[in-house]
Design an enzyme around this catalytic site. Structure first.
Site, PDB file in Angstrom:
ATOM      1  NE  ARG A 126      -4.252   1.642   0.727  1.00  9.53           N
ATOM      2  CZ  ARG A 126      -5.106   1.898  -0.279  1.00  9.53           C
ATOM      3  NH1 ARG A 126      -5.174   1.470  -1.294  1.00  9.53           N
ATOM      4  NH2 ARG A 126      -6.367   2.595   0.149  1.00  9.53           N
ATOM      5  CB  THR A 428      -8.316  -1.145  -8.502  1.00 10.56           C
ATOM      6  OG1 THR A 428      -8.377   0.051  -7.822  1.00 10.56           O
ATOM      7  CG2 THR A 428      -7.747  -2.293  -8.118  1.00 10.56           C
ATOM      8  CB  SER A 495     -12.465  -1.433  -0.400  1.00 14.44           C
ATOM      9  OG  SER A 495     -12.805  -0.335   0.398  1.00 14.44           O
TER      10      SER A 495
HETATM   11  N1  GLU Z   1      -8.286   3.112  -3.747  1.00 16.90           N
HETATM   12  C1  GLU Z   1      -9.166   1.903  -3.882  1.00 16.90           C
HETATM   13  C2  GLU Z   1      -8.727   1.013  -2.582  1.00 16.90           C
HETATM   14  O1  GLU Z   1      -7.696   0.766  -2.250  1.00 16.90           O
HETATM   15  C3  GLU Z   1      -9.228   1.254  -5.122  1.00 16.90           C
HETATM   16  C4  GLU Z   1      -9.750   1.724  -5.998  1.00 16.90           C
HETATM   17  C5  GLU Z   1     -10.543   0.723  -6.911  1.00 16.90           C
HETATM   18  O2  GLU Z   1     -10.574  -0.347  -6.603  1.00 16.90           O
HETATM   19  O3  GLU Z   1     -10.970   1.215  -8.070  1.00 16.90           O
HETATM   20  O4  GLU Z   1      -9.840   0.598  -1.824  1.00 16.90           O
END
Ligand code: GLU
Length: 617
Positions: A126, A428, A495
Site C-alpha cells: 500500500r 484498480t 477495500s
Molecule cells: N483505492 C481503492 C482502494 O484501495 C481502490 C480503487 C478501486 O478499486 O478502484 O480501496
C-alpha cells in the site's frame, strides 16, 4: 456442495499452436518515437490466444482483465516459472496495458498460498503518506474538508508507491526468477505497443480534460491531443525506459535512486498547463527510503466449512468480506433457512443487510491504526450479536446501520451510533494466478482513481497514484474516533480484497476485483454465488451485482433494478440506485488433481481474459 463438473473448455487453436506472446519475435529491439502514442515502428504485441472469460485445463492458470497480461503470465508458467513469478510479470504488463489502474506509481496487496509450506501469507504494498502528514492535512483552517476533486488531481494526493517494493518482496520470497527477467515482457509491450481496445479508449477519453492539465500526461496519453482510437497501436517508450531502469538497477532506483528522485520532484512540483495550478505534493526522498512492503498474516474466517483468507489492515477487505460471510451464517441460524435454499430476492436482501452491517463496523473500526479489533470483528459471536440486533428477513434496516461493539462480550444489547459512509472511488485491476505445484496468487493493484492523480513522471511514462484521497478528509461522525484520518507515514484504508479459499488445507478458489469499496461486496457476492447459489464460477462472476455499503442508497446493476428482484427489494425498504457496472472480478478454481478453471468477466469492462497453460488437460 463441492462440485466437480468441469466447465466446457473454451479455447481457440491459436493458443494451442502458439507459445509466443507476440506477432513478431519477442525481444525485437525496434525503437519507436520519442513520445508515447501511435508511433510507427515494431509490430505491436498481441496475445497468442483469443480473449475468453473461462478456460479449463492443466499446467497452471492466469486470469486478469487484459489478454496481453494474461498471456504474459501464462508464458512465464509455461517456461517453468511459478505463481509468484507469473503474478509479478503479468502485473508489470498490466502497468503498460492498464496504466490508468495500475503501475510503478501505485500500490496493491498480494495474498499468496505457498504450496511448499501450506501457508497463506500476504504482502502489503500500500502507498504511504509522507511523514509531514497530520490529521488535518486535508482540511482548511476552518476545519472544513478541502475539495475532493481538487486534491485528486494534485501532488498532495500522491503517496509513496508500493508496487515495485511488493514485486521485489514477492520475487525474493517466493519467486524462482529474477525480477529483471520478469520485467522484460512488460518492457517489450511498452516499447512495441499494444492494440487499443474500447476500454482503454474510453478511460483515456474520460480523463482527457484532466490529463490536459498536465503537459507530460497529455504528451504520453493524448497523442495528437486526443484519446488513441480503438484498434490503433499505443506505444509508451518512456515506460519501457522505466522498466529498463528497474531491471538494471533494481527497485532501489525507485526507493533510493534516480527513479525515486524523479517521482519526488514530479509530485512536489507538478508541471501544469498555462493557467492551471495544483496543490504541491509532500513526499520526500526520505519517505521513499523508509518505505517497506511488509509480509503480514492474512485475515481468516471459516465459511461453509472452508477457510477464507484475505488481506489485513490497512485494507478493510479481508475483515469486511469475512464479517459479511459470518453474518450470512448467522442469518441462516436465526431464520432456520440456509442461504442456498431461499429465493433470489431473499438472497439479495440477506446479502445487502450483511454487507451494510459489515460496512458500519468497517467504517468505525478499521484503518491503519494500532488496536484494530480484527479478531473480534471476525468472530462468529460478534456476527451473531449483530444479526440479533439488526436482521429482519422481511424488511431492510434503515441506513445508516449503527456500528457494533466488538468487545468480546456478546448479547443482543444496544448499539452505539450511526455514521454515514465515507466516499469511495474506482481505478484498480485484479489478477489471479495458480501454478502446477499448487502455489496461488491473488493480487489487486491500483493507482486509486482511473488515471490516478493525472500526473505523469517526465521521461518515465507512468502515472502517479492519488491513493492518499482514500483517507477520510474529516471525521465521518462528530465525537466518534475515525481510524482513517491522514497521519504521518500512515497508509490509507483500502477495500481491496484479494482472497484465497482453502478446503482441508488445500486451495480450491482464488479471487478478487477492482471497484473501490464495491470490491468487498463483489468478492463476497461471487463467493456466495459460487458456494451457496450453485453457480459455476464464471456464472457467479457474470451474475448481476448489488452493493449495499450502508449509505442511503444501495447500488445495483440494471438487471436487478429493472427486474422482479428490484421491485421486491424496493418493497422491503431497499433504496436501489441503478449503476451500469459493479466490479470486474477474476478467479481461479483449483480442482486438486492438476486441473484449473480460470474465470473472468464475460462483459464488464469489455470482458476479462482467462487462460490455462494446457487447455483441456
Ligand atoms: N483505492 C481503492 C482502494 O484501495 C481502490 C480503487 C478501486 O478499486 O478502484 O480501496
Amino acid at each position: 456442495m463441492r462440485r466437480t463438473r468441469l466447465y466446457a473448455v473454451v479455447v481457440g487453436t491459436a493458443l494451442v499452436a502458439s507459445t509466443a506472446l507476440a506477432a513478431g519475435p519477442i525481444g525485437a529491439a525496434v525503437a519507436s518515437g520519442p513520445s508515447g502514442g501511435q508511433t510507427a515502428g515494431a509490430p505491436p504485441v498481441r496475445p497468442g490466444a483469443p480473449k475468453v472469460p473461462v478456460m479449463t485445463g492443466g499446467g497452471g492458470a492466469v486470469s486478469s482483465v487484459d489478454d496481453v497480461a494474461t498471456q504474459v503470465g501464462i508464458n512465464v508458467l509455461r517456461k517453468g516459472g511459478n505463481a509468484a513469478d507469473a503474478a509479478v510479470a503479468a502485473a508489470a504488463t498490466l502497468g503498460v496495458t492498464e496504466p490508468y489502474s495500475s503501475g510503478i506509481g501505485g500500490g496493491g496487496f498480494l495474498v499468496y498460498y505457498n504450496a511448499g509450506t501450506g501457508r497463506v501469507q500476504t504482502i502489503d504494498g500500500r502507498e504511504a503518506a509522507p511523514s509531514s502528514f497530520t490529521p488535518t492535512t486535508f482540511t482548511s483552517p476552518d476545519g472544513k474538508a478541502l475539495d475532493f476533486a481538487t486534491i485528486v488531481s494534485s501532488g498532495l494526493s500522491v503517496g509513496v508507491p508500493g508496487t515495485p517494493a511488493l514485486w521485489n518482496e514477492a520475487t525474493r520470497r517466493w519467486g524462482t526468477q529474477r525480477l529483471s527477467t520478469l520485467l522484460e515482457p512488460a518492457e517489450e509491450v511498452a516499447r512495441r505497443g499494444f492494440v487499443v481496445d474500447a476500454t482503454f479508449n474510453q478511460q483515456t477519453a474520460d480523463n482527457a480534460a484532466r490529463f490536459a492539465k498536465f503537459p507530460e500526461t497529455a504528451r504520453v496519453f493524448l497523442p495528437g491531443g486526443k484519446a488513441p482510437d480503438v484498434g490503433s497501436v499505443f506505444r509508451n517508450p518512456d515506460l519501457a525506459r522505466a522498466y529498463r531502469e528497474l531491471s538494471t538497477n533494481g527497485v532501489k532506483s525507485l526507493y533510493q535512486g534516480p527513479l525515486g528522485a524523479a517521482v519526488v520532484d514530479t509530485a512536489r512540483h507538478p508541471a501544469t498547463a498555462a493557467g492551471v495550478s495544483v496543490y504541491p505534493g509532500q513526499i520526500t526522498r526520505a519517505d521513499l527510503a523508509r518505505y517497506e512492503a511488509p509480509v503480514k498474516a492474512p485475515t481468516h474466517t471459516t465459511y461453509r466449512g472452508l477457510d477464507v483468507y484475505g488481506m489485513p489492515v490497512p485494507s478493510s477487505g479481508g475483515i469486511t468480506v469475512g464479517e459479511s460471510l459470518n453474518l450470512l451464517e448467522s442469518y441462516d441460524q436465526r431464520t432456520g433457512t440456509s442461504l442456498s435454499k431461499v429465493s433470489g430476492t431473499q438472497y439479495l436482501h440477506r446479502f445487502a443487510e450483511a454487507s451494510a452491517t459489515a460496512f458500519a463496523d468497517r467504517n468505525r473500526w478499521i484503518g491503519d491504526v494500532k488496536r484494530v479489533p480484527a479478531t473480534e470483528l471476525l468472530s462468529q459471536g460478534f456476527a451473531d450479536e449483530r444479526a440479533c440486533q439488526l436482521f429482519d428477513s422481511a424488511t431492510a434496516h434503515a441506513r445508516p446501520i449503527p456500528f457494533g461493539q466488538p468487545d468480546g462480550s456478546y448479547s443482543c444489547g444496544s448499539t452505539v451510533a450511526a455514521q454515514l459512509p465515507p466516499r469511495d472511488d474506482h481505478g484498480t485491476t485484479n489478477l489471479t494466478v495458480a501454478d502446477r505445484w499448487g502455489n496461488v496468487a491473488s493480487y489487486t493493484l491500483t493507482i486509486e482513481q482511473t488515471g490516478g492523480s493525472g500526473i505523469t513522471v517526465p521521461g518515465y511514462g507512468f502515472l502517479l497514484n492519488n491513493e492518499l484521497t482514500d483517507f477520510n478528509f474529516t471525521p465521518t461522525a462528530a465525537g466518534v474516533p475515525d481510524p482513517n484520518l491522514p497521519d504521518a507515514s500512515k497508509r490509507p484504508r483500502s477495500s481491496m480484497a484479494p482472497t484465497i479459499v482453502l478446503d482441508s488445507g488445500k486451495p480450491v478458489l482464488a479471487l478478487g476485483s477492482p471497484g473501490g469499496a464495491t470490491i468487498i461486496t463483489t468478492v463476497a457476492q461471487v463467493l456466495t454465488g459460487y458456494l451457496d447459489r450453485h453457480q459455476d464460477i464464471v456464472d457467479a462472476i457474470a451474475a448481476a451485482r448489488l452493493s449495499s455499503r450502508n449509505g442511503p442508497t444501495t447500488d445495483a446493476e440494471p438487471a436487478i433494478v429493472n427486474g422482479p428482484d428490484g421491485a421486491a427489494l424496493t418493497a422491503m425498504g431497499h433504496h436501489l440506485k441503478s449503476v451500469p457496472e459493479i466490479g470486474a472480478a477474476t478467479a481461479i478454481r483449483l480442482f486438486g488433481n492438476g486441473l484449473f478453471e480460470a474465470a473472468a468477466e464475460t462483459t464488464r469492462r469489455g470482458g476479462g481474459s482467462a487462460q490455462v497453460v494446457n487447455p483441456g488437460r
